[in-house]
Design a protein around this motif. Structure first.
Motif, PDB file in Angstrom:
ATOM      1  N   LEU A  88       0.866  -1.178   0.000  1.00 47.79           N
ATOM      2  CA  LEU A  88       0.000   0.000   0.000  1.00 47.79           C
ATOM      3  C   LEU A  88       0.903   1.229   0.000  1.00 47.79           C
ATOM      4  O   LEU A  88       1.788   1.344   0.845  1.00 47.79           O
ATOM      5  N   PHE A  89       0.690   2.114  -0.978  1.00 50.51           N
ATOM      6  CA  PHE A  89       1.430   3.376  -1.070  1.00 50.51           C
ATOM      7  C   PHE A  89       0.463   4.520  -0.773  1.00 50.51           C
ATOM      8  O   PHE A  89      -0.589   4.601  -1.401  1.00 50.51           O
ATOM      9  N   SER A 118      -5.392  15.439   0.010  1.00 55.97           N
ATOM     10  CA  SER A 118      -4.060  15.699  -0.539  1.00 55.97           C
ATOM     11  C   SER A 118      -3.266  14.413  -0.801  1.00 55.97           C
ATOM     12  O   SER A 118      -2.053  14.462  -0.978  1.00 55.97           O
ATOM     13  N   SER A 119      -3.962  13.272  -0.821  1.00 54.13           N
ATOM     14  CA  SER A 119      -3.235  12.017  -1.059  1.00 54.13           C
ATOM     15  C   SER A 119      -4.117  10.976  -1.716  1.00 54.13           C
ATOM     16  O   SER A 119      -5.349  11.066  -1.690  1.00 54.13           O
ATOM     17  N   LEU A 120      -3.459  10.001  -2.325  1.00 50.82           N
ATOM     18  CA  LEU A 120      -4.109   8.810  -2.870  1.00 50.82           C
ATOM     19  C   LEU A 120      -3.436   7.608  -2.233  1.00 50.82           C
ATOM     20  O   LEU A 120      -2.216   7.594  -2.062  1.00 50.82           O
ATOM     21  N   THR A 121      -4.217   6.587  -1.897  1.00 48.32           N
ATOM     22  CA  THR A 121      -3.654   5.331  -1.406  1.00 48.32           C
ATOM     23  C   THR A 121      -3.848   4.292  -2.489  1.00 48.32           C
ATOM     24  O   THR A 121      -4.965   4.075  -2.965  1.00 48.32           O
ATOM     25  N   ILE A 122      -2.740   3.671  -2.877  1.00 45.63           N
ATOM     26  CA  ILE A 122      -2.722   2.719  -3.984  1.00 45.63           C
ATOM     27  C   ILE A 122      -2.346   1.349  -3.473  1.00 45.63           C
ATOM     28  O   ILE A 122      -1.400   1.200  -2.697  1.00 45.63           O
ATOM     29  N   GLU A 123      -3.082   0.338  -3.915  1.00 42.18           N
ATOM     30  CA  GLU A 123      -2.815  -1.061  -3.583  1.00 42.18           C
ATOM     31  C   GLU A 123      -2.204  -1.723  -4.813  1.00 42.18           C
ATOM     32  O   GLU A 123      -2.757  -1.628  -5.912  1.00 42.18           O
ATOM     33  N   ALA A 124      -1.077  -2.390  -4.623  1.00 38.92           N
ATOM     34  CA  ALA A 124      -0.419  -3.063  -5.738  1.00 38.92           C
ATOM     35  C   ALA A 124       0.083  -4.428  -5.294  1.00 38.92           C
ATOM     36  O   ALA A 124       0.551  -4.582  -4.166  1.00 38.92           O
ATOM     37  N   ALA A 140       8.792  10.614  -6.781  1.00 35.46           N
ATOM     38  CA  ALA A 140       8.805  11.948  -7.398  1.00 35.46           C
ATOM     39  C   ALA A 140       7.638  12.809  -6.905  1.00 35.46           C
ATOM     40  O   ALA A 140       7.715  14.034  -6.915  1.00 35.46           O
ATOM     41  N   TYR A 141       6.558  12.178  -6.459  1.00 34.46           N
ATOM     42  CA  TYR A 141       5.380  12.905  -5.964  1.00 34.46           C
ATOM     43  C   TYR A 141       5.404  13.066  -4.453  1.00 34.46           C
ATOM     44  O   TYR A 141       4.675  13.878  -3.909  1.00 34.46           O
ATOM     45  N   GLY A 142       6.205  12.250  -3.803  1.00 35.80           N
ATOM     46  CA  GLY A 142       6.292  12.264  -2.350  1.00 35.80           C
ATOM     47  C   GLY A 142       5.454  11.146  -1.758  1.00 35.80           C
ATOM     48  O   GLY A 142       4.231  11.162  -1.876  1.00 35.80           O
ATOM     49  N   ILE A 143       6.115  10.197  -1.154  1.00 32.54           N
ATOM     50  CA  ILE A 143       5.418   9.089  -0.512  1.00 32.54           C
ATOM     51  C   ILE A 143       5.260   9.427   0.968  1.00 32.54           C
ATOM     52  O   ILE A 143       6.245   9.674   1.656  1.00 32.54           O
ATOM     53  N   LYS A 144       4.023   9.424   1.432  1.00 30.94           N
ATOM     54  CA  LYS A 144       3.749   9.691   2.843  1.00 30.94           C
ATOM     55  C   LYS A 144       3.965   8.442   3.687  1.00 30.94           C
ATOM     56  O   LYS A 144       4.417   8.528   4.823  1.00 30.94           O
ATOM     57  N   GLU A 145       3.612   7.286   3.105  1.00 29.84           N
ATOM     58  CA  GLU A 145       3.684   6.053   3.875  1.00 29.84           C
ATOM     59  C   GLU A 145       3.694   4.857   2.925  1.00 29.84           C
ATOM     60  O   GLU A 145       3.066   4.900   1.869  1.00 29.84           O
ATOM     61  N   ILE A 146       4.418   3.817   3.324  1.00 24.52           N
ATOM     62  CA  ILE A 146       4.422   2.541   2.599  1.00 24.52           C
ATOM     63  C   ILE A 146       4.213   1.427   3.613  1.00 24.52           C
ATOM     64  O   ILE A 146       4.844   1.418   4.671  1.00 24.52           O
ATOM     65  N   THR A 147       3.341   0.490   3.274  1.00 28.35           N
ATOM     66  CA  THR A 147       3.148  -0.717   4.077  1.00 28.35           C
ATOM     67  C   THR A 147       3.238  -1.912   3.149  1.00 28.35           C
ATOM     68  O   THR A 147       2.603  -1.922   2.098  1.00 28.35           O
ATOM     69  N   ARG A 148       4.058  -2.896   3.546  1.00 26.47           N
ATOM     70  CA  ARG A 148       4.259  -4.081   2.711  1.00 26.47           C
ATOM     71  C   ARG A 148       3.918  -5.338   3.496  1.00 26.47           C
ATOM     72  O   ARG A 148       4.174  -5.417   4.685  1.00 26.47           O
TER      73      ARG A 148
END
Length: 161
Positions: A88-89, A118-124, A140-148
């Protein structure tokens, strides 16, 4: 060398602790760990990624086989295996740049699972190189948080018809 272990164990309290304790007591770091029930509710599958030379790896597997709750250990490292991980990004997404982020998401066949002011959460989901590629572009856009999640893997059974 990185080894991918798929361990079939009893689905009982304390089993995961015994398996991971055995590995860590030998001085090895677990790079990735994923656990879940199998098609049989009395069994769980533990997928562990560990870096070890061949001698140390052999020692780990021999010790794991001695645990009563361990039924089967498969080394998927050299096999043809399917490997996946979920990420999740949470990406900074100003209104004028959202379309760019949505395009990247679509190219990688990922999903937008939450939209904030001000953000989108993407599931990949995918293999390590796909997820790394997405991460590099989102930086390049700025990642606020990553969960793996931990990596999961299953052997390809090419002998089956």
């Amino acid at each position: 060398m990185k080894h991918i272990l798929s361990i079939l164990v009893e689905n009982k309290p304390g089993v995961l602790s015994r398996v991971t304790g055995l590995i860590s007591r030998r001085g090895f770091n677990i790079d990735s760990l994923s656990v879940g029930p199998t098609e049989d509710p009395t069994m769980s599958r533990i997928t562990i990624i560990v870096k070890a030379d061949d001698v140390a790896y052999e020692q780990i597997t021999k010790q794991l086989h001695k645990l009563v709750s361990v039924y089967k250990i498969s080394d998927l490292t050299k096999e043809s295996a399917i490997e996946r991980e979920l990420v999740l990004f949470k990406v900074n997404a100003s209104p004028e740049r959202r379309n760019e982020i949505i395009e990247i998401t679509n190219v990688f066949r990922a999903k937008i699972v939450d939209v904030g002011k001000s953000s989108l959460t993407i599931e990949a989901t995918g293999d390590e190189s796909k997820l790394k590629g997405m991460e590099d572009l989102f930086r390049a856009y700025g990642i606020k948080e990553i969960t793996r999640t931990g990596k999961i893997a299953m052997s390809r059974n090419s002998k089956e018809v």
